[in-house]
Structures are given as structure tokens and as C-alpha cells.
Design an enzyme around this catalytic site. Structure first.
Site, PDB file in Angstrom:
ATOM      1  N   SER A 145      38.224   7.983  -6.025  1.00  0.00           N
ATOM      2  CA  SER A 145      37.970   7.690  -5.008  1.00  0.00           C
ATOM      3  C   SER A 145      38.018   5.782  -5.188  1.00  0.00           C
ATOM      4  O   SER A 145      37.365   5.219  -6.602  1.00  0.00           O
ATOM      5  CB  SER A 145      36.935   8.458  -4.976  1.00  0.00           C
ATOM      6  OG  SER A 145      35.385   7.940  -4.379  1.00  0.00           O
ATOM      7  N   TYR A 159      29.253  11.077  -9.967  1.00  0.00           N
ATOM      8  CA  TYR A 159      30.788  11.729  -9.345  1.00  0.00           C
ATOM      9  C   TYR A 159      31.549  10.276  -8.993  1.00  0.00           C
ATOM     10  O   TYR A 159      32.832  10.653  -9.653  1.00  0.00           O
ATOM     11  CB  TYR A 159      30.050  11.787  -8.310  1.00  0.00           C
ATOM     12  CG  TYR A 159      31.378  12.043  -6.969  1.00  0.00           C
ATOM     13  CD1 TYR A 159      32.630  12.572  -6.930  1.00  0.00           C
ATOM     14  CD2 TYR A 159      31.943  10.574  -6.360  1.00  0.00           C
ATOM     15  CE1 TYR A 159      34.093  12.379  -5.809  1.00  0.00           C
ATOM     16  CE2 TYR A 159      32.499  10.438  -5.005  1.00  0.00           C
ATOM     17  CZ  TYR A 159      33.963  11.484  -5.082  1.00  0.00           C
ATOM     18  OH  TYR A 159      34.328  11.457  -4.714  1.00  0.00           O
TER      19      TYR A 159
HETATM   20  P1  NAP Z   1      36.330  19.575   0.454  1.00  0.00           P
HETATM   21  O1  NAP Z   1      36.909  19.060   1.726  1.00  0.00           O
HETATM   22  O2  NAP Z   1      35.322  19.166  -0.274  1.00  0.00           O
HETATM   23  O3  NAP Z   1      37.800  20.229  -0.132  1.00  0.00           O
HETATM   24  C1  NAP Z   1      38.114  20.287  -1.386  1.00  0.00           C
HETATM   25  C2  NAP Z   1      38.798  21.176  -2.026  1.00  0.00           C
HETATM   26  O4  NAP Z   1      38.935  21.389  -3.152  1.00  0.00           O
HETATM   27  C3  NAP Z   1      38.806  22.660  -1.707  1.00  0.00           C
HETATM   28  O5  NAP Z   1      39.752  22.964  -1.220  1.00  0.00           O
HETATM   29  C4  NAP Z   1      37.865  23.464  -2.487  1.00  0.00           C
HETATM   30  O6  NAP Z   1      38.507  24.977  -2.645  1.00  0.00           O
HETATM   31  C5  NAP Z   1      38.827  22.083  -4.089  1.00  0.00           C
HETATM   32  N1  NAP Z   1      37.908  22.755  -4.979  1.00  0.00           N
HETATM   33  C6  NAP Z   1      36.569  22.346  -5.522  1.00  0.00           C
HETATM   34  N2  NAP Z   1      36.089  23.021  -6.564  1.00  0.00           N
HETATM   35  C7  NAP Z   1      37.050  23.382  -7.194  1.00  0.00           C
HETATM   36  C8  NAP Z   1      37.044  23.913  -8.319  1.00  0.00           C
HETATM   37  N3  NAP Z   1      36.402  23.385  -9.559  1.00  0.00           N
HETATM   38  N4  NAP Z   1      38.259  24.154  -8.605  1.00  0.00           N
HETATM   39  C9  NAP Z   1      39.608  24.432  -7.607  1.00  0.00           C
HETATM   40  N5  NAP Z   1      39.184  23.748  -6.739  1.00  0.00           N
HETATM   41  C10 NAP Z   1      38.478  23.334  -5.913  1.00  0.00           C
HETATM   42  O7  NAP Z   1      36.667  17.946  -0.244  1.00  0.00           O
HETATM   43  P2  NAP Z   1      37.661  16.819   0.251  1.00  0.00           P
HETATM   44  O8  NAP Z   1      36.726  14.909   1.059  1.00  0.00           O
HETATM   45  O9  NAP Z   1      38.907  17.044   0.957  1.00  0.00           O
HETATM   46  O10 NAP Z   1      38.564  15.904  -1.286  1.00  0.00           O
HETATM   47  C11 NAP Z   1      39.249  16.345  -2.052  1.00  0.00           C
HETATM   48  C12 NAP Z   1      39.646  15.491  -3.090  1.00  0.00           C
HETATM   49  O11 NAP Z   1      39.521  13.974  -2.252  1.00  0.00           O
HETATM   50  C13 NAP Z   1      37.861  14.632  -3.876  1.00  0.00           C
HETATM   51  O12 NAP Z   1      38.641  15.198  -5.009  1.00  0.00           O
HETATM   52  C14 NAP Z   1      37.535  13.726  -3.713  1.00  0.00           C
HETATM   53  O13 NAP Z   1      36.650  14.084  -4.857  1.00  0.00           O
HETATM   54  C15 NAP Z   1      38.161  12.634  -3.265  1.00  0.00           C
HETATM   55  N6  NAP Z   1      37.781  12.304  -2.291  1.00  0.00           N
HETATM   56  C16 NAP Z   1      37.263  12.245  -1.360  1.00  0.00           C
HETATM   57  C17 NAP Z   1      36.186  11.398  -0.469  1.00  0.00           C
HETATM   58  C18 NAP Z   1      35.634  11.729   0.963  1.00  0.00           C
HETATM   59  O14 NAP Z   1      34.732  10.840   1.751  1.00  0.00           O
HETATM   60  N7  NAP Z   1      36.335  12.997   1.721  1.00  0.00           N
HETATM   61  C19 NAP Z   1      36.447   9.631  -0.688  1.00  0.00           C
HETATM   62  C20 NAP Z   1      37.387  10.394  -1.685  1.00  0.00           C
HETATM   63  C21 NAP Z   1      38.000  10.706  -2.788  1.00  0.00           C
HETATM   64  P3  NAP Z   1      37.139  25.579  -1.973  1.00  0.00           P
HETATM   65  O15 NAP Z   1      37.967  25.385  -0.432  1.00  0.00           O
HETATM   66  O16 NAP Z   1      38.146  27.013  -2.467  1.00  0.00           O
HETATM   67  O17 NAP Z   1      35.872  25.552  -2.172  1.00  0.00           O
END
Ligand code: NAP
Length: 250
Positions: A145, A159
Site C-alpha cells: 500500500s 496497518y
Molecule cells: P476488501 O474489499 O475488504 O477485500 C479483502 C479480501 O481479503 C476479501 O476477499 C477477504 O475475504 C480477504 N480477507 C480478509 N481477511 C482475510 C484473512 N484473514 N484471511 C484470508 N482472506 C482475508 O479489500 P481490498 O481493498 O480489495 O484489499 C485487498 C488488498 O489491497 C489488501 O491487502 C489491502 O490492504 C490492499 N490495499 C487496499 C487499498 C484500498 O484503498 N482498497 C489500498 C492499498 C492497499 P472475505 O470476503 O471472505 O472477507
């Protein structure tokens, strides 16, 4: 069909992971995706992968539990029999909080899922990809991130620190595995429109942060998926140890 590359993505049920699974299927990968708690969402993405012509399988595995990760790779071996790309995507953020409220339990869980989970998945991937273990090389892409450099806006420093650890992990593992034909890279998304922001407990967090993005909007999960799949592909054959910002200039 037997020669299709296999991509394993953690957290493939929603957001960036789901977009990456769909795009990978459209590019000809078979996709094994893990999820934590939402089987319906995960099954829907797996069905979309199959509809695109690939093999798609959803597997429940909490990335904060080593035994679940072992189980995920056992299913991968049994159902796919090979691994070409690992995408370390699963991650979460906790409610925004000042340092006085950040407990040992909160830190242990956050670092277990966001950091140790990536180490343990990479360990399992190397056991299948490295020629010294009988593999054919491959690629690992980790979803870090921009928060790693920005420090975590408004109470998310724990985080952000997990993502800082992933940047270091990426740089070091790339060097360790360069001789094994395994490229290791990371994408660093900025503000991306997914469910993750709801966890912060700050109403309207995304809208509050948009003015700080030079491109003037949040990114989409699909835009991040494009960068992940580029790093995973042969088109990025000279890239390893790279941290690719997908952040609208932020
Ligand atoms: P999201 O929409 O909340 O999706 C999170 C995903 O991770 C879901 O598939 C969830 O599964 C899974 N997950 C959560 N906790 C888990 C665990 N303990 N074990 C296995 N799977 C788990 O989030 P996202 O924004 O797509 O984030 C994906 C990645 O991008 C993360 O690493 C996040 O830190 C990173 N990121 C996101 C942003 C942003 O602005 N969105 C920015 C920078 C980095 P379930 O559906 O079963 O809960």
C-alpha cells in the site's frame, strides 16, 4: 487445457482480489482463490472464472492461521497440480485508533494476517516454484500500500506498518529468489474504491481522502488488477524487487 498457467490469489472473494481473479481468467489463467468469511462472494468469483473458460476454485483459508495456509496449498496441489503465480493480496485494516488504543492483541492479529500470511504463502509457493524443489520458476506479486510510505492516514499506523514490512519483504525476497527464476514484486495501491474502508469505522473516509489524490478520484480494483497481472506476466521479465505505485499520483 493442461498447459494453462495457474494463479493462486489470497482474498479473491472481493475488491482487488476479485478483480484480479476475473482479469486473470480473461488472460487465460486457471485461478485458485482463497477467502476468509464470505463463501457466497468467493463462489461467485470462482464461477465467473469458470464461465471465462478457466478452472476456478474458491478455498476457505484464514491467512492469519498457518494451518489454514498449509490446507490451501494442499488443495492447490490436489486440484491444480502446479503453481505459476502467487498473488499475496489478503489483508485488512482495523478501526482507526490512536496509539493509546492499539493493543497487543490487535497488533498480533494484524501482523499475522497482513505480514506473516504473506511470508507463509510465499514459503509454500517457493517449495513448488523453485527448480531446486522441482519447480519451473514463477512470479510472486504482493499487495502492499502507499500507506507504507505515507504512514497511515488518520489512525491507521499499525496497518501502514504492516505494509512497510511487505515492502521490505518484497525487496529482500526478490534478491533471495533471483537465481531460482522467481520474480518478486509488489503493487502499492493508493485510495481504491473497495469495502476495506468501512472497517476503519470512519464514515465517508473515501470521500474525505479524494481531494488529496492528484488525479482527483479514487482508483478502481480493476486498475490495480491490471498492474498485478502485468508484474506477474512475462512482459515484466526484467522487473524484480519492484514496488509499483498505483495511486493516482498520491
Ligand atoms: P476488501 O474489499 O475488504 O477485500 C479483502 C479480501 O481479503 C476479501 O476477499 C477477504 O475475504 C480477504 N480477507 C480478509 N481477511 C482475510 C484473512 N484473514 N484471511 C484470508 N482472506 C482475508 O479489500 P481490498 O481493498 O480489495 O484489499 C485487498 C488488498 O489491497 C489488501 O491487502 C489491502 O490492504 C490492499 N490495499 C487496499 C487499498 C484500498 O484503498 N482498497 C489500498 C492499498 C492497499 P472475505 O470476503 O471472505 O472477507
Amino acid at each position: 487445457m493442461k498447459n494453462r498457467s495457474v494463479l493462486l490469489i489470497t482474498g479473491g472473494s472481493r475488491g482487488i482480489g476479485a478483480a484480479t481473479a476475473r482479469l486473470a481468467a480473461s488472460r487465460g489463467y486457471d485461478v485458485c482463490l482463497s477467502y476468509a468469511s464470505r463463501p457466497e462472494a468467493a463462489e461467485e468469483v470462482a464461477a465467473e472464472v469458470r464461465a471465462a473458460g478457466g478452472r476456478g476454485l474458491a478455498v476457505r483459508a484464514d491467512c492469519g492461521r498457518a494451518e489454514d495456509i498449509d490446507g490451501l496449498f494442499a488443495v492447490l496441489d490436489a486440484e491444480f497440480g502446479r503453481l505459476d503465480v502467487l498473488v499475496n493480496n489478503a489483508g485488512y485494516l482495523d478501526r482507526a485508533a490512536p496509539i493509546e488504543e492499539i493493543t497487543a492483541e490487535r497488533l498480533a492479529r494484524l501482523f499475522a494476517v497482513n505480514v506473516a500470511g504473506c511470508f507463509l504463502c510465499a514459503r509454500q509457493a517457493v517449495l513448488r516454484m523453485a527448480p531446486r524443489h522441482g519447480g519451473r520458476g514463477g512470479a510472486i506479486v504482493t499487495v502492499s500500500s502507499r500507506a507504507a510510505s505515507l504512514g497511515g492516514t488518520g489512525g491507521l499506523i499499525d496497518y501502514a506498518a504492516t505494509k512497510g514490512a511487505l515492502d521490505t519483504f518484497t525487496i529482500g525476497l526478490a534478491k533471495e529468489l533471483a537465481g531460482d527464476g522467481i520474480r518478486v514484486n509488489a503493487v502499492r495501491p493508493g485510495l481504491v474504491d473497495t469495502d476495506i474502508h468501512e472497517n476503519s469505522g470512519v464514515p465517508g473516509r473515501m470521500a474525505q481522502l479524494v481531494p488529496s489524490v492528484p488525479l482527483g478520484r479514487a482508483g478502481t480494483a480493476e486498475e490495480v488488477a491490471e498492474a498485478i497481472l502485468w508484474l506477474a506476466s512475462d512482459a515484466a521479465s526484467y522487473c524484480t524487487g519492484m514496488l509499483l505505485d498505483v495511486a493516482g499520483g498520491r
